[in-house]
Design a protein around this motif. Sequence first.
Motif, PDB file in Angstrom:
ATOM      1  N   VAL A  72       0.858  -1.178   0.000  1.00  9.36           N
ATOM      2  CA  VAL A  72       0.000   0.000   0.000  1.00  9.36           C
ATOM      3  C   VAL A  72       0.895   1.229   0.000  1.00  9.36           C
ATOM      4  O   VAL A  72       1.683   1.436   0.926  1.00  9.36           O
ATOM      5  CB  VAL A  72      -0.956   0.012   1.214  1.00  9.36           C
ATOM      6  N   GLN A  73       0.795   2.020  -1.076  1.00  9.37           N
ATOM      7  CA  GLN A  73       1.641   3.194  -1.244  1.00  9.37           C
ATOM      8  C   GLN A  73       0.781   4.419  -1.513  1.00  9.37           C
ATOM      9  O   GLN A  73      -0.249   4.317  -2.197  1.00  9.37           O
ATOM     10  CB  GLN A  73       2.606   3.002  -2.417  1.00  9.37           C
ATOM     11  N   ARG A  74       1.241   5.556  -0.995  1.00 12.18           N
ATOM     12  CA  ARG A  74       0.559   6.830  -1.220  1.00 12.18           C
ATOM     13  C   ARG A  74       1.620   7.844  -1.600  1.00 12.18           C
ATOM     14  O   ARG A  74       2.641   7.978  -0.924  1.00 12.18           O
ATOM     15  CB  ARG A  74      -0.148   7.276   0.065  1.00 12.18           C
ATOM     16  N   ALA A  75       1.365   8.568  -2.693  1.00 12.10           N
ATOM     17  CA  ALA A  75       2.265   9.633  -3.128  1.00 12.10           C
ATOM     18  C   ALA A  75       1.478  10.933  -3.202  1.00 12.10           C
ATOM     19  O   ALA A  75       0.349  10.949  -3.708  1.00 12.10           O
ATOM     20  CB  ALA A  75       2.879   9.300  -4.493  1.00 12.10           C
ATOM     21  N   ARG A  76       2.080  11.989  -2.692  1.00 14.55           N
ATOM     22  CA  ARG A  76       1.428  13.296  -2.682  1.00 14.55           C
ATOM     23  C   ARG A  76       2.316  14.309  -3.384  1.00 14.55           C
ATOM     24  O   ARG A  76       3.465  14.513  -2.989  1.00 14.55           O
ATOM     25  CB  ARG A  76       1.183  13.744  -1.246  1.00 14.55           C
ATOM     26  N   ALA A  77       1.773  14.924  -4.422  1.00 19.26           N
ATOM     27  CA  ALA A  77       2.458  16.034  -5.093  1.00 19.26           C
ATOM     28  C   ALA A  77       1.867  17.311  -4.519  1.00 19.26           C
ATOM     29  O   ALA A  77       0.651  17.516  -4.579  1.00 19.26           O
ATOM     30  CB  ALA A  77       2.241  15.964  -6.600  1.00 19.26           C
ATOM     31  N   VAL A  78       2.718  18.146  -3.921  1.00 19.47           N
ATOM     32  CA  VAL A  78       2.227  19.328  -3.209  1.00 19.47           C
ATOM     33  C   VAL A  78       3.032  20.577  -3.569  1.00 19.47           C
ATOM     34  O   VAL A  78       4.189  20.496  -3.950  1.00 19.47           O
ATOM     35  CB  VAL A  78       2.280  19.125  -1.678  1.00 19.47           C
ATOM     36  N   VAL A 103       4.460   6.095   2.449  1.00 21.00           N
ATOM     37  CA  VAL A 103       4.012   7.406   1.981  1.00 21.00           C
ATOM     38  C   VAL A 103       5.216   8.234   1.545  1.00 21.00           C
ATOM     39  O   VAL A 103       6.212   8.322   2.270  1.00 21.00           O
ATOM     40  CB  VAL A 103       3.235   8.170   3.081  1.00 21.00           C
ATOM     41  N   ARG A 104       5.090   8.838   0.374  1.00 25.68           N
ATOM     42  CA  ARG A 104       6.125   9.745  -0.136  1.00 25.68           C
ATOM     43  C   ARG A 104       5.487  11.047  -0.572  1.00 25.68           C
ATOM     44  O   ARG A 104       4.316  11.097  -0.934  1.00 25.68           O
ATOM     45  CB  ARG A 104       6.864   9.115  -1.328  1.00 25.68           C
ATOM     46  N   TRP A 105       6.325  12.087  -0.570  1.00 23.19           N
ATOM     47  CA  TRP A 105       5.906  13.439  -0.914  1.00 23.19           C
ATOM     48  C   TRP A 105       6.785  13.963  -2.046  1.00 23.19           C
ATOM     49  O   TRP A 105       7.989  13.701  -2.073  1.00 23.19           O
ATOM     50  CB  TRP A 105       6.073  14.366   0.283  1.00 23.19           C
ATOM     51  N   LEU A 110       9.453  19.785  -8.286  1.00 24.94           N
ATOM     52  CA  LEU A 110      10.202  18.623  -8.773  1.00 24.94           C
ATOM     53  C   LEU A 110       9.371  17.728  -9.686  1.00 24.94           C
ATOM     54  O   LEU A 110       9.863  16.725 -10.192  1.00 24.94           O
ATOM     55  CB  LEU A 110      10.737  17.814  -7.590  1.00 24.94           C
ATOM     56  N   ALA A 111       8.101  18.085  -9.885  1.00 26.67           N
ATOM     57  CA  ALA A 111       7.219  17.306 -10.753  1.00 26.67           C
ATOM     58  C   ALA A 111       7.213  17.833 -12.188  1.00 26.67           C
ATOM     59  O   ALA A 111       6.494  17.297 -13.033  1.00 26.67           O
ATOM     60  CB  ALA A 111       5.799  17.315 -10.198  1.00 26.67           C
ATOM     61  N   LEU A 112       8.009  18.869 -12.456  1.00 26.56           N
ATOM     62  CA  LEU A 112       8.059  19.406 -13.816  1.00 26.56           C
ATOM     63  C   LEU A 112       8.379  18.296 -14.808  1.00 26.56           C
ATOM     64  O   LEU A 112       9.247  17.464 -14.574  1.00 26.56           O
ATOM     65  CB  LEU A 112       9.111  20.504 -13.925  1.00 26.56           C
ATOM     66  N   GLY A 113       7.642  18.266 -15.885  1.00 30.71           N
ATOM     67  CA  GLY A 113       7.858  17.270 -16.925  1.00 30.71           C
ATOM     68  C   GLY A 113       7.036  16.006 -16.754  1.00 30.71           C
ATOM     69  O   GLY A 113       6.981  15.190 -17.667  1.00 30.71           O
ATOM     70  N   ALA A 161       5.956   7.486 -11.824  1.00 31.29           N
ATOM     71  CA  ALA A 161       6.804   8.653 -12.097  1.00 31.29           C
ATOM     72  C   ALA A 161       6.914   9.549 -10.862  1.00 31.29           C
ATOM     73  O   ALA A 161       7.998  10.033 -10.523  1.00 31.29           O
ATOM     74  CB  ALA A 161       6.252   9.434 -13.286  1.00 31.29           C
ATOM     75  N   VAL A 162       5.784   9.765 -10.185  1.00 27.91           N
ATOM     76  CA  VAL A 162       5.811  10.562  -8.954  1.00 27.91           C
ATOM     77  C   VAL A 162       6.593   9.818  -7.881  1.00 27.91           C
ATOM     78  O   VAL A 162       7.456  10.391  -7.205  1.00 27.91           O
ATOM     79  CB  VAL A 162       4.373  10.882  -8.473  1.00 27.91           C
TER      80      VAL A 162
END
Length: 175
Positions: A72-78, A103-105, A110-113, A161-162
Motif C-alpha cells: 500500500v503506497q501513497r504519493a502526494r504532489a504538493v 508514503v512519499r511526498w 520537482l514534478a516538472l515534466g 513517475a511521482v
Amino acid sequence: MSRPLPPFAELLAQCSTSAVHLETRDVYAVDEEDQDLKAWRAGGLASVEDRSAWWGPFHDSVADAVDRGVTVQRARAVSLPATEYIRFEHACTPRNVEAGEDVRWLSRDLALGLLLPAHDFWLFDGRLIRWHHFAGDGTHLRDELDDRLGFAEQAAAAFAAVWDRAVPHAEFMLD
C-alpha cells in the motif's frame, strides 16, 4: 466505465498485490469541527502511539491488506510553501505509516515534466481505478470506478513517475 461503487474497505480487501494512491491537490475540504484538525491547530494532535485516539476502520483495512502481503503506497504532489491543509495532512501521516502505508511526498517544483492525471485516484492491483472528483474548494463530489486497461496503465505510469522522484515521509520537510 462508471458502475456501482463498493466501499473502499471492500476494494482493498479484494486486492492481492498492490494499492496505490496519488494525491495532487493542495486543498481538501475538512469539517471545521473535525477533532483532529482542532487538536492540530491547538498543538495537541494525539500521538501516533495512542492508537485508541485515532485508529479507525480505514487503518484496519490498510493493516489487514498489508498483513496479507499487499503493498500500500501513497504519493502526494504538493506545492510549497504548503497550505494549511497539507501541513495538517503531513502531521497526520504517521498514522498512515503506522497502519502500513508507505508514503512519499513530491514538491510540485520537482514534478516538472511529469504528466499527471487531473484527478486523484486509488489504483488496485494495477487494473482497477477509483477516481476521486473534487470541487475547486476541495469538497469531495463523488468517486467512480474505471477498469479500462489503457487508463489503468496510464494511472500506474503516473504514480510510478511521482513515486520515483518523491521523498519518503520521514525525510520530507514542508519548510
